[in-house]
Design a protein around this motif. Sequence first.
Motif, PDB file in Angstrom:
ATOM      1  N   UNK A  98     -80.210 -13.719  -6.516  1.00 38.26           N
ATOM      2  CA  UNK A  98     -78.877 -13.359  -6.990  1.00 38.26           C
ATOM      3  C   UNK A  98     -77.461 -13.642  -5.997  1.00 38.26           C
ATOM      4  N   UNK A  99     -77.581 -12.418  -5.847  1.00 34.31           N
ATOM      5  CA  UNK A  99     -76.681 -12.011  -4.668  1.00 34.31           C
ATOM      6  C   UNK A  99     -75.681 -12.813  -3.727  1.00 34.31           C
ATOM      7  N   UNK A 100     -77.130 -13.557  -2.324  1.00 38.99           N
ATOM      8  CA  UNK A 100     -77.295 -14.356  -1.636  1.00 38.99           C
ATOM      9  C   UNK A 100     -76.671 -15.617  -2.440  1.00 38.99           C
ATOM     10  N   UNK A 101     -77.051 -15.976  -3.499  1.00 35.29           N
ATOM     11  CA  UNK A 101     -76.538 -17.334  -4.484  1.00 35.29           C
ATOM     12  C   UNK A 101     -75.536 -17.320  -4.837  1.00 35.29           C
ATOM     13  N   UNK A 102     -75.036 -16.286  -5.492  1.00 40.08           N
ATOM     14  CA  UNK A 102     -74.043 -16.195  -5.801  1.00 40.08           C
ATOM     15  C   UNK A 102     -73.151 -16.262  -4.131  1.00 40.08           C
ATOM     16  N   UNK A 162     -68.349  -1.532   4.835  1.00 40.66           N
ATOM     17  CA  UNK A 162     -69.737  -2.467   4.822  1.00 40.66           C
ATOM     18  C   UNK A 162     -70.248  -1.682   4.441  1.00 40.66           C
ATOM     19  N   UNK A 163     -70.114  -0.274   2.962  1.00 44.54           N
ATOM     20  CA  UNK A 163     -71.315   0.119   2.304  1.00 44.54           C
ATOM     21  C   UNK A 163     -71.084  -1.409   0.926  1.00 44.54           C
ATOM     22  N   UNK A 164     -72.076  -1.503   1.089  1.00 42.28           N
ATOM     23  CA  UNK A 164     -72.251  -1.909   0.459  1.00 42.28           C
ATOM     24  C   UNK A 164     -73.624  -2.230  -0.656  1.00 42.28           C
ATOM     25  N   UNK A 165     -73.150  -1.323  -1.683  1.00 38.69           N
ATOM     26  CA  UNK A 165     -74.836  -0.749  -2.872  1.00 38.69           C
ATOM     27  C   UNK A 165     -74.217  -0.747  -3.799  1.00 38.69           C
ATOM     28  N   UNK A 166     -73.322  -2.025  -4.573  1.00 39.29           N
ATOM     29  CA  UNK A 166     -73.305  -2.976  -5.902  1.00 39.29           C
ATOM     30  C   UNK A 166     -73.528  -4.233  -5.743  1.00 39.29           C
ATOM     31  N   UNK A 167     -73.564  -4.580  -6.824  1.00 44.24           N
ATOM     32  CA  UNK A 167     -73.021  -6.611  -7.080  1.00 44.24           C
ATOM     33  C   UNK A 167     -71.907  -6.657  -6.174  1.00 44.24           C
ATOM     34  N   UNK A 207     -77.026  -5.051  -9.438  1.00 40.04           N
ATOM     35  CA  UNK A 207     -77.563  -5.676  -7.670  1.00 40.04           C
ATOM     36  C   UNK A 207     -79.273  -6.312  -7.348  1.00 40.04           C
ATOM     37  N   UNK A 208     -79.342  -5.516  -8.432  1.00 42.30           N
ATOM     38  CA  UNK A 208     -81.381  -5.388  -8.643  1.00 42.30           C
ATOM     39  C   UNK A 208     -81.593  -5.890  -9.614  1.00 42.30           C
ATOM     40  N   UNK A 209     -80.738  -6.720 -10.189  1.00 38.83           N
ATOM     41  CA  UNK A 209     -81.359  -7.534 -11.417  1.00 38.83           C
ATOM     42  C   UNK A 209     -81.195  -8.833 -11.339  1.00 38.83           C
TER      43      UNK A 209
END
Length: 184
Positions: free
Chosen positions: A72-76, A99-104, A62-64
């Motif tokens: 990136x995650x928003x565009x995807x 609601x845990x969002x800790x990976x891509x 998620x940080x790449x």
Amino acid sequence: MRQKHVLLGISGSISAYKAADIANELTKRGYAVDVLMTQSSTKFITPLTLQSLTKRMVHTDVMQERIPESINHIELAKAADLFLMAPATANVIGKLANGIADDIVTTVAIALKSEVPKLIAPAMNTYMYQNPIVEKNLATLKNIGYKEIKPREALLACGDFGRGALATVEEIIKQAEAALATKE
């Protein structure tokens, strides 16, 4: 007509290798398939395999941020016509339900618009699948718009027999195409 865009989430189940067939079949049918992988899923199948089949970058971190001008995650999430989580472990089901969002995978899923169809195909040991916590988490996901592609009853990798095997690739593709058709 614009090409339909499928986000294929893969979590760390032994059945992760079947995601290659899912990605390949969706790509052959003309869909743009972006693969999102948890770190544990990369222990079962490599991103390179999925990149080779989809001819698209595979997302594992998620940080790449590959393009500095966008997140990136928003565009995807914005581009998605369908979110398909196959296989879905008890872990990722619990994260999504709470609601845990800790990976891509979970971060993109949380960023999806509410009207994007969301399919989840569990794959785990029978006792895990029948655990009241997993059942509650699946019910929560259903209440917020996810549709479950039920696992099969089969001899599982652990040696137990019961419900928990990933649905067939054919069934997953059938339900994915039905969900995409309803979005038209």
